[in-house]
Design a protein around this motif. Structure first.
Motif, PDB file in Angstrom:
ATOM      1  N   CYS A 192      -4.116 -14.408  42.603  1.00 12.61           N
ATOM      2  CA  CYS A 192      -4.147 -13.857  41.247  1.00 12.61           C
ATOM      3  C   CYS A 192      -2.891 -14.321  40.515  1.00 12.61           C
ATOM      4  N   ALA A 193      -3.086 -14.954  39.365  1.00 17.51           N
ATOM      5  CA  ALA A 193      -1.980 -15.514  38.596  1.00 17.51           C
ATOM      6  C   ALA A 193      -1.328 -14.495  37.683  1.00 17.51           C
ATOM      7  N   GLY A 194      -1.703 -13.212  37.807  1.00 16.08           N
ATOM      8  CA  GLY A 194      -1.093 -12.183  36.980  1.00 16.08           C
ATOM      9  C   GLY A 194      -1.979 -11.790  35.822  1.00 16.08           C
ATOM     10  N   ALA A 195      -1.371 -11.235  34.807  1.00 17.00           N
ATOM     11  CA  ALA A 195      -2.126 -10.829  33.629  1.00 17.00           C
ATOM     12  C   ALA A 195      -2.523 -12.044  32.809  1.00 17.00           C
ATOM     13  N   ASP A 196      -3.721 -11.995  32.240  1.00 17.41           N
ATOM     14  CA  ASP A 196      -4.215 -13.075  31.386  1.00 17.41           C
ATOM     15  C   ASP A 196      -3.568 -12.912  30.014  1.00 17.41           C
ATOM     16  N   LEU A 197      -2.486 -13.639  29.781  1.00 12.86           N
ATOM     17  CA  LEU A 197      -1.741 -13.488  28.533  1.00 12.86           C
ATOM     18  C   LEU A 197      -2.471 -14.099  27.344  1.00 12.86           C
ATOM     19  N   ASP A 198      -3.570 -14.816  27.605  1.00  9.16           N
ATOM     20  CA  ASP A 198      -4.385 -15.337  26.504  1.00  9.16           C
ATOM     21  C   ASP A 198      -5.377 -14.292  26.010  1.00  9.16           C
ATOM     22  N   GLY A 199      -5.515 -13.204  26.755  1.00 10.57           N
ATOM     23  CA  GLY A 199      -6.455 -12.167  26.382  1.00 10.57           C
ATOM     24  C   GLY A 199      -5.770 -11.019  25.660  1.00 10.57           C
ATOM     25  N   VAL A 200      -6.505  -9.934  25.529  1.00 13.76           N
ATOM     26  CA  VAL A 200      -5.955  -8.737  24.890  1.00 13.76           C
ATOM     27  C   VAL A 200      -4.966  -8.095  25.853  1.00 13.76           C
ATOM     28  N   TYR A 201      -3.743  -7.868  25.378  1.00 12.01           N
ATOM     29  CA  TYR A 201      -2.698  -7.334  26.251  1.00 12.01           C
ATOM     30  C   TYR A 201      -2.072  -6.113  25.584  1.00 12.01           C
ATOM     31  N   GLY A 202      -2.901  -5.121  25.278  1.00  6.73           N
ATOM     32  CA  GLY A 202      -2.436  -3.912  24.615  1.00  6.73           C
ATOM     33  C   GLY A 202      -2.553  -2.693  25.496  1.00  6.73           C
ATOM     34  N   ASP A 203      -2.621  -1.531  24.845  1.00  8.66           N
ATOM     35  CA  ASP A 203      -2.649  -0.266  25.575  1.00  8.66           C
ATOM     36  C   ASP A 203      -3.862  -0.154  26.482  1.00  8.66           C
ATOM     37  N   ASP A 204      -5.018  -0.633  26.026  1.00  8.73           N
ATOM     38  CA  ASP A 204      -6.230  -0.541  26.858  1.00  8.73           C
ATOM     39  C   ASP A 204      -6.054  -1.325  28.158  1.00  8.73           C
ATOM     40  N   PHE A 205      -5.466  -2.517  28.049  1.00 14.85           N
ATOM     41  CA  PHE A 205      -5.238  -3.312  29.254  1.00 14.85           C
ATOM     42  C   PHE A 205      -4.256  -2.623  30.182  1.00 14.85           C
ATOM     43  N   LEU A 206      -3.158  -2.129  29.639  1.00 14.35           N
ATOM     44  CA  LEU A 206      -2.153  -1.476  30.477  1.00 14.35           C
ATOM     45  C   LEU A 206      -2.745  -0.259  31.189  1.00 14.35           C
TER      46      LEU A 206
END
Length: 243
Positions: A59-73
């Protein structure tokens, strides 16, 4: 996005975004969370879980090209919490790099098995992000303060040899080896495993906490304890049912 396979009583969850190096997005975090909640229903159909990645990356971590807001967190940390609270052992089969959220995912699991291609890193200082206090304390618990400082403050990368030496990884092996280990764990007493996992993942609870005491005593009073005693006398393997 997430492949689910039930092999007898072992649930194998495969992150399946190889084009994104299995990076975590909102949908994948929610799918993992849902799968883990299903595994913890207590019906006994799942006795152990293996999490791995498709292709050459865990797993390369969080997909920073996607939505990275409160819902993701919320979904991300909810998924990590589900790994620690599901009452069955969860094994990370780290088949390649586990970067950022990938290291978090592996660290949340109860045991880690990795191949020579595995790499662990939490490069938040390189991208201006941060991991929550739970993750930092989890890493300190697993590998000690020195290694954690190297990962977070020096943005170091740990290879398999370093991960084995530090205790981050328990065994070298691939996903086949991890599934074999999961089947071994699935044959152990579920209540005993659930109790041990609860204590290991609840360092904030005092030794005399009522919930810990109740789970401790429940193991001794269980049908499984009686089955183990009978199996010893009859010189056979016990068949545990989680009650």
């Amino acid at each position: 996005m997430l492949q689910r396979a039930l092999e007898d009583d072992v649930l194998v969850l495969t992150l399946n975004r190889p084009d994104k190096r299995n990076a975590l997005n909102l949908e994948l975090c929610r799918a993992l969370w849902d799968a883990l909640d299903t595994a913890g229903t207590g019906d006994g159909s799942v006795r152990a879980v293996v999490i791995t990645g498709a292709g050459s990356t865990f797993c390369a971590g969080a997909d920073l090209d996607g939505v990275y807001g409160d819902d993701f967190l919320e979904a991300h940390y909810g998924m990590l919490g589900a790994i620690t609270t599901v009452p069955v052992p969860v094994i990370a089969a780290v088949n390649g790099p586990a970067i950022g959220g990938g290291t978090q995912l592996a660290a949340a699991c109860d045991l880690r098995m990795a191949t020579a291609a595995a790499r662990f890193a939490v490069p938040t200082a390189r991208n201006g992000l941060a991991v929550d206090p739970w993750t930092i304390r989890r890493l300190v618990h697993l590998v000690g303060g020195g290694h954690t400082r190297g990962l977070l403050l020096a943005a170091e990368t740990m290879d398999l040899a370093a991960a084995l030496t530090s205790g981050l990884v328990q065994r070298e092996g691939d996903v086949t080896d991890a599934i074999a280990l999961a089947h071994d764990l699935a044959g152990l007493a579920p209540l005993s495993l659930a109790y041990a996992k609860h204590v290991l993942n609840s360092p904030q609870l005092a030794d005399d906490d009522p919930s810990l005491r109740a789970k401790f005593l429940a193991c001794f009073a269980s049908e499984d304890a009686a089955e183990a005693d009978a199996a010893r006398r009859e010189r056979r393997r016990p068949v545990f049912r989680g009650r």
